[in-house]
Design a protein around this motif. Structure first.
Motif, PDB file in Angstrom:
ATOM      1  N   SER A   1     -35.624 -11.229  62.433  1.00  0.00           N
ATOM      2  CA  SER A   1     -34.965 -12.456  61.976  1.00  0.00           C
ATOM      3  C   SER A   1     -35.959 -13.552  61.612  1.00  0.00           C
ATOM      4  CB  SER A   1     -33.982 -12.954  63.046  1.00  0.00           C
ATOM      5  OG  SER A   1     -34.674 -13.175  64.253  1.00  0.00           O
ATOM      6  N   SER A   2     -37.072 -13.612  62.368  1.00  0.00           N
ATOM      7  CA  SER A   2     -38.029 -14.654  62.007  1.00  0.00           C
ATOM      8  C   SER A   2     -39.468 -14.155  62.111  1.00  0.00           C
ATOM      9  CB  SER A   2     -37.831 -15.884  62.912  1.00  0.00           C
ATOM     10  OG  SER A   2     -37.766 -15.475  64.257  1.00  0.00           O
ATOM     11  N   PRO A   3     -39.828 -13.233  61.203  1.00  0.00           N
ATOM     12  CA  PRO A   3     -41.210 -12.750  61.213  1.00  0.00           C
ATOM     13  C   PRO A   3     -42.172 -13.893  60.908  1.00  0.00           C
ATOM     14  CG  PRO A   3     -40.074 -12.020  59.227  1.00  0.00           C
ATOM     15  CD  PRO A   3     -39.045 -12.666  60.090  1.00  0.00           C
ATOM     16  N   LYS A   4     -43.345 -13.863  61.587  1.00  0.00           N
ATOM     17  CA  LYS A   4     -44.269 -14.971  61.415  1.00  0.00           C
ATOM     18  C   LYS A   4     -45.275 -14.698  60.310  1.00  0.00           C
ATOM     19  CE  LYS A   4     -43.843 -16.677  66.077  1.00  0.00           C
ATOM     20  NZ  LYS A   4     -42.842 -15.630  66.460  1.00  0.00           N
ATOM     21  N   HIS A   5     -45.771 -13.481  60.310  1.00  0.00           N
ATOM     22  CA  HIS A   5     -46.862 -13.147  59.404  1.00  0.00           C
ATOM     23  C   HIS A   5     -46.327 -12.891  57.996  1.00  0.00           C
ATOM     24  CE1 HIS A   5     -50.625 -11.382  58.087  1.00  0.00           C
ATOM     25  NE2 HIS A   5     -51.164 -11.758  59.243  1.00  0.00           N
ATOM     26  N   GLN A   6     -47.080 -13.349  57.009  1.00  0.00           N
ATOM     27  CA  GLN A   6     -46.638 -13.166  55.625  1.00  0.00           C
ATOM     28  C   GLN A   6     -46.510 -11.683  55.258  1.00  0.00           C
ATOM     29  OE1 GLN A   6     -45.487 -15.610  53.740  1.00  0.00           O
ATOM     30  NE2 GLN A   6     -44.919 -14.028  52.242  1.00  0.00           N
ATOM     31  N   ARG A   7     -47.454 -10.843  55.755  1.00  0.00           N
ATOM     32  CA  ARG A   7     -47.408  -9.407  55.443  1.00  0.00           C
ATOM     33  C   ARG A   7     -46.103  -8.799  55.959  1.00  0.00           C
ATOM     34  NH1 ARG A   7     -51.585  -7.748  52.311  1.00  0.00           N
ATOM     35  NH2 ARG A   7     -50.508  -5.784  52.648  1.00  0.00           N
ATOM     36  N   THR A   8     -45.698  -9.241  57.149  1.00  0.00           N
ATOM     37  CA  THR A   8     -44.456  -8.720  57.721  1.00  0.00           C
ATOM     38  C   THR A   8     -43.268  -9.140  56.866  1.00  0.00           C
ATOM     39  OG1 THR A   8     -45.516  -9.181  59.833  1.00  0.00           O
ATOM     40  CG2 THR A   8     -43.240  -8.448  59.905  1.00  0.00           C
ATOM     41  N   LYS A   9     -43.283 -10.405  56.465  1.00  0.00           N
ATOM     42  CA  LYS A   9     -42.187 -10.923  55.634  1.00  0.00           C
ATOM     43  C   LYS A   9     -42.075 -10.107  54.348  1.00  0.00           C
ATOM     44  CE  LYS A   9     -42.459 -15.647  57.319  1.00  0.00           C
ATOM     45  NZ  LYS A   9     -43.056 -16.967  57.073  1.00  0.00           N
ATOM     46  N   ASP A  10     -43.235  -9.886  53.697  1.00  0.00           N
ATOM     47  CA  ASP A  10     -43.251  -9.132  52.450  1.00  0.00           C
ATOM     48  C   ASP A  10     -42.720  -7.717  52.666  1.00  0.00           C
ATOM     49  OD1 ASP A  10     -44.327 -11.339  51.316  1.00  0.00           O
ATOM     50  OD2 ASP A  10     -46.394 -10.568  51.228  1.00  0.00           O
TER      51      ASP A  10
END
Lengths: 242, 261
Positions: free
Chosen positions: B236-245
């Protein structure tokens, strides 16, 4: 023409006796070759150098030297070293080593062709190396190796024709005798060809059945029993998907 | 239960895992996510001893798995020790890898009989219970090739469980299945997760499954852990940009999260 048939008919007991020797050499040679092929093939497929290197040396040596020279060696050279072999033993040994070396490569190749997933599954289930080979890998490799072994068996059968050199009276030797009365063309051209061909056909059929059975065990194709059964085959259900 | 200490794995010059450190507690259900080539599957294969680490140490139940430190040197453990530890670990593969020369039941009892030394009757009885558990009690004598992919994978799960593993490794177990069958297999795994305390290490692209089953999610990229969190936090709230992508790419959601569907 009639006299030729008569001559062959007269010589029939000798020809059959020759055929018996050929069959005997083929079967014994094939058994020796198979045992050797499995031992050498397993050793050559082993990750351990201690097994692999000697196996490779033996395989290359016996593949790389002529069958005729090998048979002479066993029959004429060994006695000079004080070892006398019965001609049949010399013949079986030479055939076994020569074709066994070829077949060892077939065994090795088939073992290494079993998909890596099968090997990995045995590791995941903690099977030891012996159990893995005996219960999982070899039974699957067996189905892969039969077609090549089958053609080597035919080669071996034809290879037996050289044992006349070491005093064994095989089919070819007897044909040679009969030729004097019935003529070259008829004896070799018809009787000889037909004799070897029918034997080869029989061997091929037997090997085909063996292959079918091996494949059926792996869930491919129909069972031998169903093929041989006189009742019409039921529409496929248990046979599985190819 | 599982600990990676400074683990490095290279294939030739290609370093897949670099100085990897993480640990998994007993009963944990840890899902490894990340783009392909990020080293997730390699981690499972290292634990199953299908691959050997090029450096560092892996511990299972406090014991070194393949190599240990002795006198400041990294030495391989004996095959016997390795086999003993390996018996505590089970694995289910993407391609099922059932043995085609055996029936379903024979597949399941093979290792219990020939590795653990159980009698055929004892192993067979247990195998039937397991087949019942995966919904295939009528397939005991069937041939693996006559089963669908989903059925084969359920047999493979039963086969792994027959060894009573303390650790179960699940390597993309639904990736080779038709979409409509995936749910059945996941339901079975969820049931196992709910009814046992087997430690699970999971590599999957099924984010909903990861969310339902695991208590921790590790996001991998380039052979390193880039983010670690509980599944509800991670999704629901990933912190790292790589995870978000990554989550955005696999879920196809505008915001890259799985909500309540």
């Amino acid at each position: 023409m009639d006299d030729k048939f008569a001559a062959v008919g007269e010589a029939m007991p000798r020809l059959l006796e020759g055929l018996r020797v050929t069959v005997e050499l083929t079967i014994l040679g094939a058994i020796a070759a198979f045992i050797l092929a499995v031992i050498l093939g397993l050793a050559a497929a082993s990750p351990t150098k201690v097994w692999r290197i000697p196996a490779r040396v033996i395989i290359e040596f016996f593949r790389g030297t002529s069958l005729v020279v090998q048979i002479f060696w066993f029959f004429f050279v060994l006695p000079l070293l004080g070892i006398d072999l019965h001609p049949l033993v010399a013949g079986v040994l030479a055939l076994g080593l020569n074709y066994g070396a070829y077949a060892a490569e077939v065994v090795r190749g088939s073992i290494q062709s079993v998909p890596s997933g099968q090997w990995e599954a045995t590791t995941a289930l903690s099977l030891g190396p012996v159990q893995r080979m005996r219960r999982i890998i070899f039974p699957q490799a067996w189905a892969l190796m039969i077609p090549s072994l089958s053609s080597l068996l035919i080669h071996l059968m034809k290879g037996t024709a050289i044992v006349g050199y070491i005093t064994l009276a095989d089919f070819t030797f007897q044909l040679d005798q009969v030729k004097r009365v019935s003529g070259t063309l008829f004896t070799y051209g018809i009787v000889g060809m037909l004799g070897y061909f029918l034997f080869a056909l029989l061997l091929t059929l037997a090997m085909n059945l063996l292959e079918r059975q091996a494949k059926h065990k792996l869930g491919q194709g129909t069972s031998l029993r169903r093929i041989l059964s006189p009742a019409p085959a039921p529409t496929t259900r248990a046979g599985g998907i190819q | 239960m599982i600990e990676f200490r400074d683990v490095e794995k290279a294939f030739g010059d290609n370093v897949v895992l670099h100085d990897l450190n993480f640990s998994v507690q007993q009963g944990d259900r840890v899902t490894l996510i990340g783009p392909s080539g990020s080293g997730k599957t390699t981690i499972l294969r290292l634990v199953m001893t299908l691959e050997e680490a090029t450096d560092g140490y892996i511990f299972v139940g406090g014991e070194p798995l393949t190599h240990e430190e002795r006198g400041g040197k990294r030495v391989e453990r004996s095959k016997k020790d390795q086999k003993r530890i390996r018996q505590r670990i089970g694995m289910v593969f993407q391609q099922f890898n059932l043995f085609p020369n055996m029936t379903v039941l024979e597949n399941i009892i093979e290792a219990p009989v020939h590795v653990l030394g159980q009698s055929k009757a004892e192993a067979g009885e247990k195998a039937r219970l397991l087949l019942d558990k995966v919904g295939l009690s009528d397939k005991a004598d069937a041939h693996p090739t006559s089963l669908s992919g989903g059925q084969q994978q359920r047999v493979a799960i039963a086969r792994a469980l027959a060894m009573d593993p303390e650790i179960l490794l699940l390597d993309e177990v639904t990736s080779a299945l038709d979409p409509e069958i995936v749910g059945d297999v996941l339901a079975i795994l969820r049931n196992i997760a709910d009814t046992t305390d087997i430690t699970m290490l999971i590599v999957t692209h099924e984010m909903q499954f990861a969310r339902d089953v695991s208590n921790r999610v590790l996001m991998f990229d380039g052979g390193k852990i880039v983010e670690e969190a509980a599944p509800d936090v991670m999704f629901s709230s990933p912190k790292h940009q790589r995870t978000k992508d990554f989550l955005h790419a696999v879920l196809g959601d505008a915001d890259g999260t799985i909500g309540t569907h």
